[in-house]
Scaffold this active site. Structure first.
Site, PDB file in Angstrom:
ATOM      1  N   GLU A 148       0.851  -1.200   0.000  1.00  0.00           N
ATOM      2  CA  GLU A 148       0.000   0.000   0.000  1.00  0.00           C
ATOM      3  C   GLU A 148       0.881   1.242   0.000  1.00  0.00           C
ATOM      4  O   GLU A 148       1.879   1.294   0.711  1.00  0.00           O
ATOM      5  CB  GLU A 148      -0.895   0.100   1.246  1.00  0.00           C
ATOM      6  CG  GLU A 148      -2.039  -0.846   1.303  1.00  0.00           C
ATOM      7  CD  GLU A 148      -2.911  -0.648   2.542  1.00  0.00           C
ATOM      8  OE1 GLU A 148      -2.988   0.479   3.070  1.00  0.00           O
ATOM      9  OE2 GLU A 148      -3.492  -1.643   2.983  1.00  0.00           O
TER      10      GLU A 148
HETATM   11  C1  FCB Z   1      -4.148   1.610   5.696  1.00  0.00           C
HETATM   12  C2  FCB Z   1      -5.187   0.502   5.606  1.00  0.00           C
HETATM   13  C3  FCB Z   1      -6.100   0.631   4.407  1.00  0.00           C
HETATM   14  C4  FCB Z   1      -6.497   2.066   4.155  1.00  0.00           C
HETATM   15  C5  FCB Z   1      -5.292   2.966   4.121  1.00  0.00           C
HETATM   16  C6  FCB Z   1      -5.609   4.423   3.840  1.00  0.00           C
HETATM   17  O1  FCB Z   1      -3.692   1.728   7.003  1.00  0.00           O
HETATM   18  O2  FCB Z   1      -4.555  -0.763   5.540  1.00  0.00           O
HETATM   19  O3  FCB Z   1      -7.205  -0.219   4.615  1.00  0.00           O
HETATM   20  O4  FCB Z   1      -7.437   2.450   5.063  1.00  0.00           O
HETATM   21  O5  FCB Z   1      -4.611   2.880   5.347  1.00  0.00           O
END
Ligand code: FCB
Length: 435
Positions: free
Chosen positions: A340
């Site tokens: 992410e």
């Molecule tokens: C992370 C989460 C994801 C989303 C992003 C912005 O901490 O894993 O689900 O909410 O932040």
């Protein structure tokens, strides 16, 4: 500096079931119903982006934008709605999500636990219950049997430390139980669950002769002293960094519940239980000592003036991502998959440059020797952002909440261009045909 990303570098988006699928019966939907004041914009997740029904169209849209990977989570409460009772239709659904990814030439990256729990498990103590590891292993094994032939990249638990902080230390998320003891128990419980899940995934993969790479998605949020020359600013960053940014990873590599969570007890299956390092990265924090911040271990986050901020108030600094990758590579020598990275941005004014700059930072870390296997942008479409409700927009696609119509934002085309060319570090001209 222009970086050419490797040919097999994974590029795509990350999502999570509760944020996009809709209509779930888990500990979050229960909290949204029973404690509506907990969601800041007064919304409920509801049908979210209706992705459970629309996944084929959504995945095609991402593949048309040249994505080569897609991260999603399996909703435990759908697959196992009652303790020990598995829903064959839901398993077929997720098997079809994986098949659809494969047919669109997107590598699936599958998360088993992304913040939500079935209510039957939440009611018996959730991640802190003594049988949670056994139950998680059973769920993991069922999922692996159903889809493991087509899945190589697995994530057992998304951001265990973040869940421990918001659910237990702050008590702002389920189970709404703030206590230091609960926080430490939740970390220990999730380390045990991860070990059990890791073992189960590999047992099933091995029995079938399948390949499996298993990790957690680790949230790294480095704390740096606001004034590096101040001993107290430096000192106050040490403990939170050790607990929030390193405890879980070190537990997984050493196999022990290290202090302050445990007394270095050995957890079976935990040692060496990261085949790669899943990295969720958003920002660093600059800290100074504050007696008013006991919950944060006296580290007060101060945003230096002039630093650009997202709509969440998080600092935007691509070089912080490079530093995080290089530090994690230095500390663990594990291949890194960025699971992410993204930006809350109401009007898509920041995202295109954010993507270019952050992927350039990844390119720089690779050039400096770090083994990075891919980058999954958070996220495909505007969705339910936990306690923020629908007020924070992280998506490449805008979603009309009334009609569910998806509209690609300009930044989606910029990311598509990078996915197609694998070149970063130069201003990207949007590929019109891509979206
Ligand atoms: C992370 C989460 C994801 C989303 C992003 C912005 O901490 O894993 O689900 O909410 O932040």
């Amino acid at each position: 500096m222009i970086h050419q990303l490797p040919g097999d570098f994974l590029l795509g988006c990350a999502t999570a079931a509760h944020q996009v699928e809709g209509n779930l019966d888990n500990d979050w939907t229960r909290m949204e119903r029973e404690h509506p004041e907990r969601i800041k914009d007064g919304s409920v997740s509801g049908i979210a982006c209706d992705h459970h029904a629309r996944y084929r169209d959504d995945l095609r849209e991402l593949a048309d934008m040249h994505h080569s990977a897609h991260r999603f989570s399996i909703e435990w409460s759908r697959v196992e709605p009652r303790d020990g009772v598995f829903d064959a239709d839901e398993l077929r659904h997720y098997a079809d999500v994986v098949r659809t990814c494969r047919s669109l030439r997107m590598e699936p990256v599958v998360t088993l636990h992304h913040f939500t729990l079935p209510v039957w498990l939440a009611d018996r103590g959730g991640v802190c219950s003594s049988d949670a590891p056994h139950r998680f292993a059973r769920f993991a094994a069922v999922c692996a049997e159903a889809i493991g032939a087509d899945v190589r990249w697995w994530i057992t638990i998304n951001e265990p430390t973040v869940l421990a902080v918001f659910g237990y230390l702050y008590g702002e998320w389920p189970p709404l139980e703030p206590s230091m003891g609960g926080f430490l128990d939740a970390l220990a419980g999730m380390a045990r669950m991860h070990a059990a899940g890791y073992t189960a995934l590999h047992r099933v993969a091995h029995a079938h002769g399948w390949d499996a790479a298993v990790s957690i998605a680790h949230h790294e949020r480095p704390l740096r002293p606001l004034n590096p020359r101040s001993p107290i600013h430096r000192a106050v960053a040490v403990l939170p960094n050790a607990i929030f940014n390193r405890w879980f990873l070190r537990a997984c590599t050493t196999g022990r519940l290290l202090p302050p969570v445990g007394h270095s007890q050995v957890v079976p299956g935990l040692r060496g239980s990261l085949d790669y390092l899943g990295l969720n990265f958003y920002c660093e924090e600059r800290v100074r000592f504050s007696p008013r911040r006991p919950r944060e271990l006296f580290a007060e986050n101060v945003v230096p003036s002039g630093v650009p901020l997202s709509a969440f108030g998080w600092t935007i600094d691509p070089d912080a991502l490079r530093r995080a990758i290089e530090n994690l590579w230095e500390d663990f020598r594990l291949p890194i998959l960025i699971t992410e990275n993204g930006v809350a941005d109401d009007h898509d004014e920041l995202r295109a440059q954010f993507i270019v700059d952050h992927l350039s930072a990844v390119g720089a870390a690779i050039a400096a020797g770090a083994d990075v296997r891919g980058y999954l942008h958070w996220t495909a479409m505007d969705n339910f952002e936990w306690a923020e409700g629908y007020s924070k927009r992280f998506g490449l696609l805008a979603v009309d909440r009334g009609t569910q119509e998806r509209t690609p934002k300009p930044s989606a085309a910029v990311f598509a261009q990078i996915c197609a060319s694998r070149r970063v570090g130069v201003p990207q001209a949007p590929v019109e045909a891509a979206v």
